[in-house]
Each structure stands twice: as structure tokens, then as C-alpha cells.
Design a protein around this motif. Structure first.
Motif, PDB file in Angstrom:
ATOM      1  N   LYS A 151       0.724  -1.060   0.074  1.00  0.00           N
ATOM      2  CA  LYS A 151       0.002  -0.116   0.059  1.00  0.00           C
ATOM      3  C   LYS A 151       1.046   1.159   0.178  1.00  0.00           C
ATOM      4  O   LYS A 151       0.615   2.458  -0.642  1.00  0.00           O
ATOM      5  CB  LYS A 151      -0.847   0.010   1.211  1.00  0.00           C
ATOM      6  CG  LYS A 151      -2.021  -0.880   1.419  1.00  0.00           C
ATOM      7  CD  LYS A 151      -2.949  -0.741   2.326  1.00  0.00           C
ATOM      8  CE  LYS A 151      -4.132  -1.674   2.634  1.00  0.00           C
ATOM      9  NZ  LYS A 151      -5.033  -1.470   3.655  1.00  0.00           N
ATOM     10  N   ARG A 152       2.154   1.151   0.762  1.00  0.00           N
ATOM     11  CA  ARG A 152       2.991   2.377   0.984  1.00  0.00           C
ATOM     12  C   ARG A 152       4.126   2.416   0.044  1.00  0.00           C
ATOM     13  O   ARG A 152       4.987   3.178  -0.149  1.00  0.00           O
ATOM     14  CB  ARG A 152       3.243   2.600   2.148  1.00  0.00           C
ATOM     15  CG  ARG A 152       2.098   2.781   3.312  1.00  0.00           C
ATOM     16  CD  ARG A 152       2.677   2.537   4.633  1.00  0.00           C
ATOM     17  NE  ARG A 152       3.809   3.770   4.938  1.00  0.00           N
ATOM     18  CZ  ARG A 152       3.540   4.987   5.122  1.00  0.00           C
ATOM     19  NH1 ARG A 152       2.219   5.483   5.403  1.00  0.00           N
ATOM     20  NH2 ARG A 152       4.489   5.753   5.273  1.00  0.00           N
ATOM     21  N   THR A 154       6.207   3.025  -3.049  1.00  0.00           N
ATOM     22  CA  THR A 154       6.216   4.228  -3.989  1.00  0.00           C
ATOM     23  C   THR A 154       7.145   3.596  -5.347  1.00  0.00           C
ATOM     24  O   THR A 154       6.859   4.202  -6.348  1.00  0.00           O
ATOM     25  CB  THR A 154       7.073   5.472  -3.474  1.00  0.00           C
ATOM     26  OG1 THR A 154       8.412   4.996  -2.871  1.00  0.00           O
ATOM     27  CG2 THR A 154       6.282   5.792  -2.251  1.00  0.00           C
ATOM     28  N   LEU A 177      -4.851  -1.533  -2.919  1.00  0.00           N
ATOM     29  CA  LEU A 177      -3.943  -0.344  -3.392  1.00  0.00           C
ATOM     30  C   LEU A 177      -4.656   0.721  -4.029  1.00  0.00           C
ATOM     31  O   LEU A 177      -4.277   1.639  -4.176  1.00  0.00           O
ATOM     32  CB  LEU A 177      -2.775  -0.754  -4.430  1.00  0.00           C
ATOM     33  CG  LEU A 177      -2.034  -1.942  -4.399  1.00  0.00           C
ATOM     34  CD1 LEU A 177      -1.233  -2.437  -5.284  1.00  0.00           C
ATOM     35  CD2 LEU A 177      -1.369  -1.637  -2.931  1.00  0.00           C
ATOM     36  N   ARG A 180      -5.124   1.634  -9.121  1.00  0.00           N
ATOM     37  CA  ARG A 180      -3.667   2.472  -9.883  1.00  0.00           C
ATOM     38  C   ARG A 180      -3.596   1.827 -11.476  1.00  0.00           C
ATOM     39  O   ARG A 180      -4.240   1.105 -11.670  1.00  0.00           O
ATOM     40  CB  ARG A 180      -2.247   1.801  -9.020  1.00  0.00           C
ATOM     41  CG  ARG A 180      -2.415   2.258  -7.513  1.00  0.00           C
ATOM     42  CD  ARG A 180      -0.998   2.103  -6.943  1.00  0.00           C
ATOM     43  NE  ARG A 180      -1.037   2.149  -5.668  1.00  0.00           N
ATOM     44  CZ  ARG A 180      -0.055   1.754  -4.758  1.00  0.00           C
ATOM     45  NH1 ARG A 180       0.860   1.514  -5.208  1.00  0.00           N
ATOM     46  NH2 ARG A 180      -0.344   2.188  -3.536  1.00  0.00           N
ATOM     47  N   ARG A 223       2.909   4.035  -5.448  1.00  0.00           N
ATOM     48  CA  ARG A 223       2.196   5.043  -4.865  1.00  0.00           C
ATOM     49  C   ARG A 223       3.021   6.509  -4.764  1.00  0.00           C
ATOM     50  O   ARG A 223       4.226   6.508  -4.853  1.00  0.00           O
ATOM     51  CB  ARG A 223       1.939   4.919  -3.338  1.00  0.00           C
ATOM     52  CG  ARG A 223       0.793   5.974  -2.789  1.00  0.00           C
ATOM     53  CD  ARG A 223       0.468   5.465  -1.163  1.00  0.00           C
ATOM     54  NE  ARG A 223      -0.403   6.310  -1.012  1.00  0.00           N
ATOM     55  CZ  ARG A 223      -0.820   6.138   0.172  1.00  0.00           C
ATOM     56  NH1 ARG A 223      -0.651   5.330   1.121  1.00  0.00           N
ATOM     57  NH2 ARG A 223      -2.122   7.315   0.629  1.00  0.00           N
ATOM     58  N   ASP A 227       1.346  11.712  -1.651  1.00  0.00           N
ATOM     59  CA  ASP A 227       0.217  11.201  -1.267  1.00  0.00           C
ATOM     60  C   ASP A 227       0.523  10.579   0.047  1.00  0.00           C
ATOM     61  O   ASP A 227      -0.353  10.890   1.010  1.00  0.00           O
ATOM     62  CB  ASP A 227      -0.620  10.066  -1.976  1.00  0.00           C
ATOM     63  CG  ASP A 227      -0.889  10.609  -3.451  1.00  0.00           C
ATOM     64  OD1 ASP A 227      -1.184  11.933  -3.409  1.00  0.00           O
ATOM     65  OD2 ASP A 227      -1.454   9.865  -4.290  1.00  0.00           O
ATOM     66  N   ILE A 228       1.645   9.925   0.295  1.00  0.00           N
ATOM     67  CA  ILE A 228       1.921   9.488   1.519  1.00  0.00           C
ATOM     68  C   ILE A 228       2.340  10.445   2.529  1.00  0.00           C
ATOM     69  O   ILE A 228       1.832  10.575   3.738  1.00  0.00           O
ATOM     70  CB  ILE A 228       3.132   8.422   1.513  1.00  0.00           C
ATOM     71  CG1 ILE A 228       2.735   7.115   0.602  1.00  0.00           C
ATOM     72  CG2 ILE A 228       3.635   8.127   2.659  1.00  0.00           C
ATOM     73  CD1 ILE A 228       4.012   6.105   0.534  1.00  0.00           C
ATOM     74  N   GLU A 231      -0.822  12.056   3.693  1.00  0.00           N
ATOM     75  CA  GLU A 231      -1.784  10.958   4.722  1.00  0.00           C
ATOM     76  C   GLU A 231      -0.985  11.054   6.037  1.00  0.00           C
ATOM     77  O   GLU A 231      -1.829  11.151   7.063  1.00  0.00           O
ATOM     78  CB  GLU A 231      -1.642   9.711   3.997  1.00  0.00           C
ATOM     79  CG  GLU A 231      -2.447   8.758   5.053  1.00  0.00           C
ATOM     80  CD  GLU A 231      -2.560   7.380   4.340  1.00  0.00           C
ATOM     81  OE1 GLU A 231      -1.565   6.488   4.646  1.00  0.00           O
ATOM     82  OE2 GLU A 231      -3.270   6.904   3.200  1.00  0.00           O
TER      83      GLU A 231
END
Length: 286
Positions: A151-152, A154, A177, A180, A223, A227-228, A231
Motif C-alpha cells: 500500500k505504501r 512508491t 492499493l 492504480r 504510490r 500522497d503518503i 496522509e
């Protein structure tokens, strides 16, 4: 006299992709260790290679590696081949390499085909940084853990999948996810090779309607780092600045370092953190 281990990359579909160096090595070594001798004999027969073969696969990799290492200690030269691609990539070859190196046996790798790199270069997605997950684990807990990590992620993600599991995996990736970009590749280097750039939702829709055929590689967009960061900032903003400060102070940080860390977490300046704390202190005093 010590022998040597040769990791020989073999075609992933198109026999013309084998290198002259691999062909010469397979002819010159004393023994070929093959993941599936019934599969590899077709390759050897095609190129008229008569070198003896022995099986080396997932279910005998530890004990057979010990045997092969002992053979190499006696001067035997061994070539390791997988069913397709580069030995040691998503196959039991890594165990033989580990044991050989621990025993002081020279190891060399003969470059050639690898489905993960072939797919990545065809994907149209970022290639500078990538992670290779091969097949997702069959164990439910381990699979869930890997999906949670992804999920995290990159970097561009590369996965292998069999046709009968494809829709399930696409659904799990979409749920974990989000939707994407993905390039779905199948039958690499073969007659019906295809690269299908789409999204996870688009891929799932297609293969719900169309039976998946061939061996698949999924190249999934990583990702976006921003975005991370956003968040993380939002999660920190959900707690008061004094509580945020206390978390760092309780770890042994001094006030100056804690303010700097809080400011970085929240995407604000250290002066803003200081001013907030000062204003709060003044309100308490008044």
C-alpha cells in the motif's frame, strides 16, 4: 581442484534468446542441474547438448545442494538452469548459490532472459526504481501482510501470476492499493505476447469477461510519495501539537529537536510550532 557453479539463463519462451555463452557452457560443464529435467531436455535436444542432467527443484533444494557442492569440491563443474529465465530469481537456485559460496565454490552468472525485467521495460511505467514480489504468498496471513506493505510502496511493483489465479489477485490488489495504473503482460517473447496498459479496475473488468490464458506478469504503478506525505500530515494533524510534542519528548528528545520533528511531520515551520506552544502556555498562565 575446486569446480565451479554456472548460473545459466535460458529462454522464457523464444529459443532464439539463448546466448552463445550459455550454449557453450552447457556443452562444456560436467553436469546440468535442472528444475524440471523433462522440460529442460527439450531445450538440450533442440541445441544438441548431451551433457548429463540431474534434478534440482523446490522440494529437494537443500539436500541436493549439499550433494552438488560436494561434487564441485571434487572439481565438477555444474550449470544450473531453471524452467525459464535466470536461476535464482523466484526459484530454488538461491539455496544452491548460498551453499556454494559458503563452501568457497566460485559462482558466476551468465546474463540472459528474466521475465520481470522484460516486463518492466515493456510496461511504460517508471523503471528507475522498482520492487519485485514474484508470486504473492499462498498463506492468507502472509499474503495480507505483503499487500499491506505494498500500500505504501512508491516504487513500481512487479508480480507474477498464473492464469487461474489472475482475477483473484487483481481484485485483491484493487482492494488494497486502490485503482492504480497497471500493465498486464502475458506470454512474453512468445507468439501471442501482449502488453495491456490499463488500471487495476480495467484489468479486472477485462478478465472477468475473458478467460485469462498464458503466464502473466503484472507491473503496477507505485504510490505517489506526496500522497503518503499528505496522509501522514493528516494523521498528525488529528492530534494536538502538545501531545505530538510529548511523543518525541518521551523518547528522550530535547525540546528543540522535538519541535523540529513535529514541524516536519505536520508540514509547518518550527516557528509555528513554537508560537503555538507559547500561546498555549500564556493562556494557561492568564
Amino acid at each position: 581442484m575446486t569446480g565451479k557453479l554456472f548460473l545459466c539463463a535460458t529462454p522464457i519462451g523464444n529459443l532464439e534468446d539463448i546466448t552463445f555463452r550459455v550454449l557453450n557452457t552447457l556443452k562444456e560443464v560436467d553436469l546440468i542441474a535442472a528444475e524440471d529435467t523433462r522440460h529442460s531436455i527439450k531445450l538440450l535436444n533442440h541445441f544438441q547438448i548431451k551433457t548429463p542432467m540431474t534434478s534440482y527443484h523446490e522440494y529437494n533444494k537443500v539436500e541436493k545442494a549439499r550433494y552438488l557442492v560436494e561434487q564441485m569440491k571434487e572439481g565438477i563443474k555444474v550449470a544450473l538452469i531453471t524452467d525459464a529465465g535466470t536461476p535464482g530469481i523466484s526459484d530454488p537456485g538461491e539455496e544452491l548459490v548460498r551453499q556454494a559460496m559458503e563452501a568457497g565454490i566460485p559462482v558466476t552468472s551468465l546474463p540472459g532472459p528474466a521475465a520481470c525485467i522484460t516486463a518492466l521495460t515493456m510496461s511504460g511505467l517508471a523503471t528507475r526504481r522498482f520492487c519485485f514480489e514474484a508470486f504473492l504468498p499462498a498463506d492468507k496471513k502472509e499474503r495480507a501482510r505483503i499487500l499491506e506493505e505494498l500500500k505504501r510502496e512508491t516504487r513500481t511493483i512487479i508480480l507474477y501470476e498464473a492464469p487461474h489465479h489472475l482475477t483473484k489477485t487483481l481484485k485483491e490488489l484493487l482492494d488494497a492499493l486502490g485503482d492504480r495504473r497497471v500493465t498486464v503482460l502475458r506470454e512474453l517473447t512468445k507468439k501471442y505476447e501482449e502488453a495491456f496498459p490499463t488500471t487495476l479496475a480495467g484489468a479486472l473488468e477485462r478478465f472477468f469477461q475473458e478467460e485469462p490464458k498464458g503466464e502473466f506478469v503484472l507491473v503496477v504503478e507505485g504510490r505517489a510519495p506526496e500522497d503518503i506525505l499528505r496522509e501522514e500530515q493528516e494523521s498528525w494533524e488529528a492530534i494536538p501539537i502538545p501531545e505530538h510534542m510529548e511523543r518525541y519528548l518521551s523518547q528522550g528528545m530535547d525540546s528543540k529537536s522535538a519541535m523540529k520533528a513535529v514541524a516536519k511531520d505536520r508540514g509547518i515551520s518550527r516557528r509555528e510550532v513554537y508560537q503555538f506552544l507559547l500561546d498555549k502556555e500564556n493562556k494557561i498562565k492568564s
